[in-house]
Write an enzyme that holds these catalytic residues in place. Structure first.
Site, mmCIF file in Angstrom:
data_model
loop_
_atom_site.group_PDB
_atom_site.id
_atom_site.type_symbol
_atom_site.label_atom_id
_atom_site.label_comp_id
_atom_site.label_asym_id
_atom_site.label_seq_id
_atom_site.Cartn_x
_atom_site.Cartn_y
_atom_site.Cartn_z
ATOM 1 N N GLU A 202 47.135 30.454 33.504
ATOM 2 C CA GLU A 202 45.748 30.123 35.181
ATOM 3 C C GLU A 202 45.869 29.639 35.796
ATOM 4 O OE1 GLU A 202 44.777 31.036 31.482
ATOM 5 O OE2 GLU A 202 45.692 33.014 32.606
ATOM 6 N N ASN A 286 50.306 36.283 30.297
ATOM 7 C CA ASN A 286 49.891 37.591 31.792
ATOM 8 C C ASN A 286 50.667 36.677 32.198
ATOM 9 O OD1 ASN A 286 47.352 35.083 31.107
ATOM 10 N ND2 ASN A 286 47.742 35.318 33.545
ATOM 11 N N ASP A 328 44.685 40.848 34.249
ATOM 12 C CA ASP A 328 44.406 39.588 32.835
ATOM 13 C C ASP A 328 44.874 40.265 31.328
ATOM 14 O OD1 ASP A 328 44.845 36.868 31.887
ATOM 15 O OD2 ASP A 328 42.481 36.745 31.886
#
Lengths: 621, 96
Positions: A202, A286, A328
């Protein structure tokens, strides 16, 4: 004897010594894992089945299960994973600051040692989803180096502790929080190697997996999820059995420019290992950022199930489940190994993986052949089906995401229909017991620049219960299911108030145990799903149960401590429904059912335990 | 009023057209084995120079790689010293 011959013999002897030593370490771990008295890795054994053959506690007597003893970790944030038990000692991990406790199971009220690392508090600011940690690894020692407990710290360090004393044996830097790299994973021991992944997709972290020599702390190999083939670590015969999965040059060729350098693919989930093939298996996560429009291409090798050689890290196969992810659906979830006959009656070595994207995949773990790929729930809608011949998901474009568009009613949500929970497999019943999320979402991307060490997501999310839940009250966010990977059938399934986030434990006692976010430990009948027993814990559960035997008594243990991604709104007192990457809205009712507080509870029949003898633990003044 | 109707029709047509085009991507038309992405209709094949160009800074993109290299070098010094002395020294400045 010529010098050359001497050299050759020496080299051979050295190789033999190395092989023999590592084989001994592996054999010892294998032997330890077979005992009902031990739980030496988070998934019980290398197959990660989370299954115990112990049946002293069973469907007939489970109603008599009562608390035997408990332990507070002294920390409030989310407690994922499960403790280890080795030779009568329990090793307990915690959320940040990642303390470790060793408890003598003869008298667990007395802490044998505790390791409390001093970490840079700035690590908290780059943690994606609460301050969790998933557990520990154990290496049995070799007579020269002591037995070790190996742990990760949120600040990116991998640390080996003397299992007897808790003293630091070595400590290496595996990640740098200044560029967003953290560690939350339970490390994994194979032979004399400590394997560890990475966190921080992230924040645009390029995922990697690294092996360290447990005896010296020396790096043995490192591979990445993206980039040039040499750095991704592809064997010469990579995907030779399934060339349509892709072979060489795709770690850069499926990215625009240098985007692979900040392309994510971290892995912070669970590993499994097959000593026969010497392959270990895990999933890369991801791609970064979440905003798909910013990264054209299939973005290999994010979202990939790997089969890698444990000694070299080289990949024999890699199957990308969600090419060019748009939601995601980080592919890091548990890999459970089994040996089952396929539909044609052929006995195969299998790997089963319930993925975030709502598909449960079963592969032949020797070569990566796709055996089955079924929806975790019939409400999955981003994909119509997975083509078993091509391995490709056939997307429903209606639920795709893109800039200048707000996608609606996408199922599953970014949390997936399954997340980090460590599930179980009952080999007698050939059933996988899976804790499920039942959450869907709206998704709206936005542009943002990459700055090392800062969040790099680029999407706003709204999450809410799936179609089978209660959208008025934001309840009905989870399920528990029993799945047959060969037939594709679900033998039973039950709804839960919240996600079954932590995973399951199966036992030969015809029982499935799991914890719930609202703080119950439950036991169901493995055959029917009937609820047989439950106990209200002090706080919600995001870890998985384990079991061990001590002095002839079977115990079931579970860590409690609500938090993690579903609890992020509760633990940080957030109100904006889009905060916590969308989790706050979905779990806005959680605080009405549980509050923070971390610890461990241990159960046995009639509460039998170490303190039945009133003299145990008494002060002898 | 006629102008308004025409304008509405035009917007609707554009909107519908874009919507229809954008929903055409199903991820199954492959250029090569393992390479099946295609731009959604109306979106660029390359984002560089487009309105979706993230304009990545090469200096920022380099930071992770530099950090990894520096960590690997420090770890090597620690492990080498450990193998010689049997004692782990984390602070590389204290390693002789």
């Amino acid at each position: 004897m010529t010098k050359r011959l001497q050299m050759a013999l020496f080299a051979t002897a050295s190789c033999f010594a190395l092989t023999a030593t590592t084989a001994i370490a592996n054999d010892k771990l294998n032997e330890l894992s077979k005992s009902n008295e031990n739980w030496i890795m988070p998934g019980k054994n290398y197959s990660s089945q989370n299954y115990s053959p112990n049946n002293k506690i069973n469907a007939e007597n489970v109603k008599g299960l009562k608390a035997a003893w408990s332990f507070s970790t002294g920390l409030l944030h989310g407690h994922e994973g499960t403790p280890l038990v080795v030779d009568g000692v329990m090793y307990v991990h915690t959320s940040f600051p990642n303390n470790t406790f060793a408890l003598d199971l003869n008298d667990p009220g007395h802490i044998l040692w505790q390791h409390k690392p001093k970490q840079d508090p700035a690590a908290r600011a780059v943690a994606c989803c609460d301050l969790v940690n998933r557990g520990l690894a154990y290496w049995p020692g070799d007579g020269k180096a002591p037995a070790l407990i190996i742990k990760t710290q949120l600040d990116g360090h991998l640390v080996a502790l003397n299992a007897k004393t808790g003293e630091e044996y070595w400590k290496v830097e595996n990640g740098d929080i200044k560029v967003g790299q953290t560690l939350t994973q339970a490390p994994y021991v194979i032979k004399d190697l400590a394997l560890v992944g990475s966190s921080g997709a992230e924040l645009g972290v390029r995922g990697h997996t690294t092996a360290y020599n447990v005896k010296t702390g020396e790096q043995v190999w490192r591979v990445y999820a993206t980039g040039p083939d040499e750095e991704v670590g592809l064997a010469d015969d990579f995907n030779s059995a399934n060339k349509h999965y892709g072979t060489k040059g795709l770690g850069t060729g499926t990215w625009e420019g240098d985007a692979w350098k900040i392309g994510g693919g971290t892995n912070w989930g669970w590993y499994a290992y097959d000593p026969d093939t010497n392959l270990f298996h895990y999933g890369s996560g991801n791609p970064a950022p979440w905003n798909e429009t910013m990264r054209p291409g299939d973005n290999k090798w994010t979202m990939t199930i790997w089969g890698r050689d444990a000694d070299t890290g080289k990949a024999k196969f890699g199957y990308q489940k969600t090419p060019h992810d748009e939601w995601d659906y980080a592919g890091v979830n548990v890999m459970m190994l089994s040996e089952q006959k396929d539909k044609d009656g052929k006995m195969r070595k299998l790997l089963t993986h319930p993925d975030r994207n709502g598909i449960v995949y079963t592969l032949d773990r020797e070569n990566g052949d796709l055996i089955s790929a079924n929806k975790l729930d019939d409400t999955v809608n981003w994909v119509k089906q997975v083509d078993l011949k091509t391995g490709l998901p056939n997307r429903d474009p209606e639920f795709g995401t893109r800039m200048d568009h707000k996608g609606k009613e996408i199922c599953p949500s970014a949390m997936g229909y399954h997340n980090q929970g460590h599930d179980s497999y009952d080999p007698e019943r050939q059933l996988f017991f899976m804790g499920i999320n039942h959450i869907c979402m709206d998704w709206e991307p936005f542009m943002l620049p990459y700055r090392a060490g800062q969040f790099f997501v680029g999407a706003t999310l709204w999450m809410y219960p799936g179609p089978k839940g209660d959208r008025q009250n934001y309840l009905g966010l989870g399920q528990i299911k029993a799945y047959n990977a060969i037939t594709g059938d679900y033998k039973w399934e039950k709804m839960e108030r919240f996600s079954v986030w932590g995973g399951t434990l199966a036992t030969a006692g015809n029982l499935v145990f799991y914890g719930t976010l609202d703080g119950f430990l439950k036991a169901r009948n493995s055959d029917t799903g009937e609820l047989l027993w439950k106990f209200k814990l002090p706080s919600g559960v995001i870890g998985h149960p384990m079991t061990y035997e001590k002095d002839g008594t079977q115990y079931v243990a579970i860590m409690y401590g609500v938090g993690g991604w579903p609890g992020v709104g509760l633990v940080f007192d957030l109100q904006d429904p889009t905060a916590g990457l969308g989790a706050v809205g979905a779990f806005k009712n959680l605080a009405n059912y549980t509050q923070m507080g971390g610890g461990l509870m241990v159960f046995s029949l009639d509460g039998k335990g170490p303190y039945d003898n009133l003299e145990t633990g008494e002060y002898k003044g | 009023m006629k102008k308004v109707i025409v304008a509405i029709a035009a917007v609707a047509a554009i909107g519908f057209g874009a919507s229809t085009a954008a929903v055409a991507y199903d991820g199954t038309k492959c250029k090569a084995e393992g390479n099946c992405w295609e731009p959604k209709p109306g979106y660029p094949d390359k984002v560089a120079g487009s309105k979706y160009d993230p304009k990545h800074s090469p200096a920022e993109l380099k930071k992770q790689g530099d950090s990894m290299k520096a960590m690997e070098e420090r770890n090597k010094k620690r492990a080498d010293a450990f193998k010689k002395s049997g004692k782990w020294t984390y602070d590389v400045k204290k390693i002789q």
